[in-house]
Design a protein around this motif. Structure first.
Motif, mmCIF file in Angstrom:
data_model
loop_
_atom_site.group_PDB
_atom_site.id
_atom_site.type_symbol
_atom_site.label_atom_id
_atom_site.label_comp_id
_atom_site.label_asym_id
_atom_site.label_seq_id
_atom_site.Cartn_x
_atom_site.Cartn_y
_atom_site.Cartn_z
ATOM 1 N N LEU A 1 3.275 2.239 -10.553
ATOM 2 C CA LEU A 1 3.831 1.496 -9.420
ATOM 3 C C LEU A 1 3.583 0.001 -9.570
ATOM 4 O O LEU A 1 4.489 -0.815 -9.369
ATOM 5 C CB LEU A 1 3.209 2.012 -8.119
ATOM 6 C CG LEU A 1 3.664 3.416 -7.688
ATOM 7 C CD1 LEU A 1 2.696 3.994 -6.665
ATOM 8 C CD2 LEU A 1 5.073 3.367 -7.109
ATOM 9 N N TRP A 2 2.360 -0.373 -9.921
ATOM 10 C CA TRP A 2 2.045 -1.790 -10.078
ATOM 11 C C TRP A 2 2.920 -2.441 -11.140
ATOM 12 O O TRP A 2 3.315 -3.598 -11.010
ATOM 13 C CB TRP A 2 0.574 -1.961 -10.438
ATOM 14 C CG TRP A 2 -0.375 -1.594 -9.341
ATOM 15 C CD1 TRP A 2 -0.125 -1.602 -7.992
ATOM 16 C CD2 TRP A 2 -1.724 -1.157 -9.483
ATOM 17 N NE1 TRP A 2 -1.224 -1.196 -7.289
ATOM 18 C CE2 TRP A 2 -2.236 -0.924 -8.178
ATOM 19 C CE3 TRP A 2 -2.564 -0.940 -10.580
ATOM 20 C CZ2 TRP A 2 -3.544 -0.479 -7.963
ATOM 21 C CZ3 TRP A 2 -3.861 -0.507 -10.365
ATOM 22 C CH2 TRP A 2 -4.339 -0.288 -9.074
ATOM 23 N N ALA A 3 3.208 -1.694 -12.205
ATOM 24 C CA ALA A 3 4.055 -2.234 -13.277
ATOM 25 C C ALA A 3 5.460 -2.542 -12.777
ATOM 26 O O ALA A 3 6.177 -3.352 -13.375
ATOM 27 C CB ALA A 3 4.111 -1.259 -14.448
ATOM 28 N N LYS A 4 5.858 -1.901 -11.682
ATOM 29 C CA LYS A 4 7.163 -2.130 -11.074
ATOM 30 C C LYS A 4 7.086 -3.066 -9.864
ATOM 31 O O LYS A 4 8.079 -3.251 -9.156
ATOM 32 C CB LYS A 4 7.778 -0.791 -10.630
ATOM 33 C CG LYS A 4 8.144 0.143 -11.773
ATOM 34 C CD LYS A 4 9.365 -0.348 -12.522
ATOM 35 C CE LYS A 4 9.861 0.657 -13.533
ATOM 36 N NZ LYS A 4 11.064 0.174 -14.258
ATOM 37 N N GLY A 5 5.903 -3.644 -9.629
ATOM 38 C CA GLY A 5 5.737 -4.499 -8.469
ATOM 39 C C GLY A 5 5.697 -3.744 -7.161
ATOM 40 O O GLY A 5 5.987 -4.297 -6.101
ATOM 41 N N LYS A 6 5.313 -2.462 -7.209
ATOM 42 C CA LYS A 6 5.266 -1.609 -6.024
ATOM 43 C C LYS A 6 3.847 -1.077 -5.841
ATOM 44 O O LYS A 6 2.962 -1.315 -6.657
ATOM 45 C CB LYS A 6 6.261 -0.450 -6.164
ATOM 46 C CG LYS A 6 7.701 -0.889 -6.417
ATOM 47 C CD LYS A 6 8.621 0.313 -6.593
ATOM 48 C CE LYS A 6 10.049 -0.095 -6.945
ATOM 49 N NZ LYS A 6 10.691 -0.852 -5.846
ATOM 50 N N ASP A 7 3.646 -0.322 -4.758
ATOM 51 C CA ASP A 7 2.340 0.284 -4.532
ATOM 52 C C ASP A 7 2.516 1.481 -3.603
ATOM 53 O O ASP A 7 3.571 1.659 -2.965
ATOM 54 C CB ASP A 7 1.359 -0.725 -3.930
ATOM 55 C CG ASP A 7 -0.099 -0.365 -4.216
ATOM 56 O OD1 ASP A 7 -0.355 0.750 -4.734
ATOM 57 O OD2 ASP A 7 -0.976 -1.193 -3.930
ATOM 58 N N ALA A 8 1.487 2.297 -3.529
ATOM 59 C CA ALA A 8 1.476 3.461 -2.648
ATOM 60 C C ALA A 8 0.031 3.780 -2.310
ATOM 61 O O ALA A 8 -0.890 3.391 -3.029
ATOM 62 C CB ALA A 8 2.156 4.659 -3.311
ATOM 63 N N PRO B 1 -9.379 0.057 -11.373
ATOM 64 C CA PRO B 1 -8.263 -0.827 -11.721
ATOM 65 C C PRO B 1 -7.588 -1.410 -10.478
ATOM 66 O O PRO B 1 -7.548 -0.770 -9.419
ATOM 67 C CB PRO B 1 -7.305 0.101 -12.478
ATOM 68 C CG PRO B 1 -8.171 1.198 -13.000
ATOM 69 C CD PRO B 1 -9.227 1.401 -11.952
ATOM 70 N N VAL B 2 -7.063 -2.635 -10.638
ATOM 71 C CA VAL B 2 -6.351 -3.299 -9.543
ATOM 72 C C VAL B 2 -5.012 -3.814 -10.058
ATOM 73 O O VAL B 2 -4.791 -3.943 -11.270
ATOM 74 C CB VAL B 2 -7.179 -4.465 -8.959
ATOM 75 C CG1 VAL B 2 -8.430 -3.944 -8.291
ATOM 76 C CG2 VAL B 2 -7.527 -5.489 -10.027
ATOM 77 N N ALA B 3 -4.119 -4.107 -9.125
ATOM 78 C CA ALA B 3 -2.758 -4.499 -9.478
ATOM 79 C C ALA B 3 -2.722 -5.757 -10.337
ATOM 80 O O ALA B 3 -1.893 -5.872 -11.258
ATOM 81 C CB ALA B 3 -1.929 -4.699 -8.211
ATOM 82 N N SER B 4 -3.596 -6.715 -10.054
ATOM 83 C CA SER B 4 -3.560 -7.980 -10.792
ATOM 84 C C SER B 4 -3.818 -7.787 -12.284
ATOM 85 O O SER B 4 -3.294 -8.538 -13.113
ATOM 86 C CB SER B 4 -4.580 -8.964 -10.208
ATOM 87 O OG SER B 4 -5.904 -8.464 -10.316
ATOM 88 N N GLN B 5 -4.605 -6.778 -12.643
ATOM 89 C CA GLN B 5 -4.852 -6.501 -14.061
ATOM 90 C C GLN B 5 -3.569 -6.056 -14.762
ATOM 91 O O GLN B 5 -3.247 -6.515 -15.857
ATOM 92 C CB GLN B 5 -5.932 -5.423 -14.212
ATOM 93 C CG GLN B 5 -7.316 -5.847 -13.744
ATOM 94 C CD GLN B 5 -8.258 -4.667 -13.653
ATOM 95 O OE1 GLN B 5 -7.938 -3.644 -13.052
ATOM 96 N NE2 GLN B 5 -9.433 -4.798 -14.264
ATOM 97 N N VAL B 6 -2.837 -5.167 -14.120
ATOM 98 C CA VAL B 6 -1.592 -4.671 -14.711
ATOM 99 C C VAL B 6 -0.553 -5.774 -14.767
ATOM 100 O O VAL B 6 0.176 -5.918 -15.757
ATOM 101 C CB VAL B 6 -1.079 -3.459 -13.914
ATOM 102 C CG1 VAL B 6 0.269 -2.982 -14.457
ATOM 103 C CG2 VAL B 6 -2.102 -2.323 -13.962
ATOM 104 N N GLU B 7 -0.477 -6.585 -13.727
ATOM 105 C CA GLU B 7 0.467 -7.707 -13.720
ATOM 106 C C GLU B 7 0.172 -8.676 -14.859
ATOM 107 O O GLU B 7 1.089 -9.161 -15.528
ATOM 108 C CB GLU B 7 0.395 -8.425 -12.379
ATOM 109 C CG GLU B 7 0.927 -7.596 -11.214
ATOM 110 C CD GLU B 7 0.519 -8.161 -9.862
ATOM 111 O OE1 GLU B 7 -0.139 -9.233 -9.848
ATOM 112 O OE2 GLU B 7 0.839 -7.542 -8.827
#
Length: 212
Positions: free
Chosen positions: A145-152, A109-115
């Motif tokens: 984190l991605w759902a909140k616009g964050k990452d780790a 999974p990648v952030a763009s999918q969740v966004e």
């Protein structure tokens, strides 16, 4: 529907519910298309009596959502066959079809999918149904984190999960590592619900195969 799905334990009502989103290529093979609308490209998950092939993709296979704004719960998985397995063991979630969506993100999974999913289903609570192992628990945290616009960044050293988030480093023993524990350590409140098969099973498909 396909006999090999029944052999896996996929219940008939579940097969019928998801029929509009399935592609039958033969009597012994089923495909699920992951679509990346940004680049107009598809990859396919393939399952048959011999096993499954799950893609690594930026696309998404999504089912159950005819009217996105009515969706209150969006379930995220690695694979579409895991969607069917989970629903075969939790059929109550299918009782109100307009209320739920089910999304498979592929192996990585990648952030763009969740966004994209947050934009598509603005009123939906996210549920993660990743594996009951350390990679699945890290995926829970990444999605939160991605759902909140964050990452780790997460990595493992011996039996310690090391998370680098918000300019801080957190060390969490692997046996107790979870989204809930990570949220407590870093003061994150994502509001995401996680679902795991019972202890001893990594996926709901594994659990379903062993069910009486």
């Amino acid at each position: 529907m396909l006999p090999f799905l029944a052999a896996l334990g996929i219940k008939s009502p579940v097969q019928h519910f998801f029929e509009p989103w399935l592609e039958v290529s033969s009597e012994t093979e089923l495909q699920f298309s992951y679509t990346d609308q940004a680049i107009n490209r598809k990859k396919r998950e393939v399952i048959n009596a011999y096993g499954s092939l799950i893609p690594s993709t930026t696309g998404i296979w999504c089912a159950g959502a005819h009217h996105p704004h009515t969706v209150k719960h969006n379930f995220l998985f690695y694979s579409a066959i895991e969607v069917l397995s989970f629903c075969s063991m939790n059929t109550d979630w299918l009782a109100k079809p307009g209320n739920v969506a089910f999304s498979a993100l592929g192996l990585c999974p990648v952030a763009s999918q969740v966004e994209m999913l947050r934009s598509r289903f603005p009123n939906a609570r996210l549920h993660t149904v990743f594996g009951n192992d350390v990679l699945g628990r890290i995926a829970d945290c990444k999605v939160a984190l991605w759902a909140k616009g964050k990452d780790a960044d997460f990595h493992m050293h011996q039996d310690i999960i090391i998370a680098q988030y918000n300019s801080k480093t957190f060390r969490i023993p692997e046996p107790i590592f979870s989204l809930h524990f990570f949220e407590q350590k870093c003061s994150l409140r994502a509001g995401i619900r996680t679902h795991k098969p019972k202890a001893g099973f990594t996926t709901f498909l594994e659990l379903l195969k062993e069910a009486p």
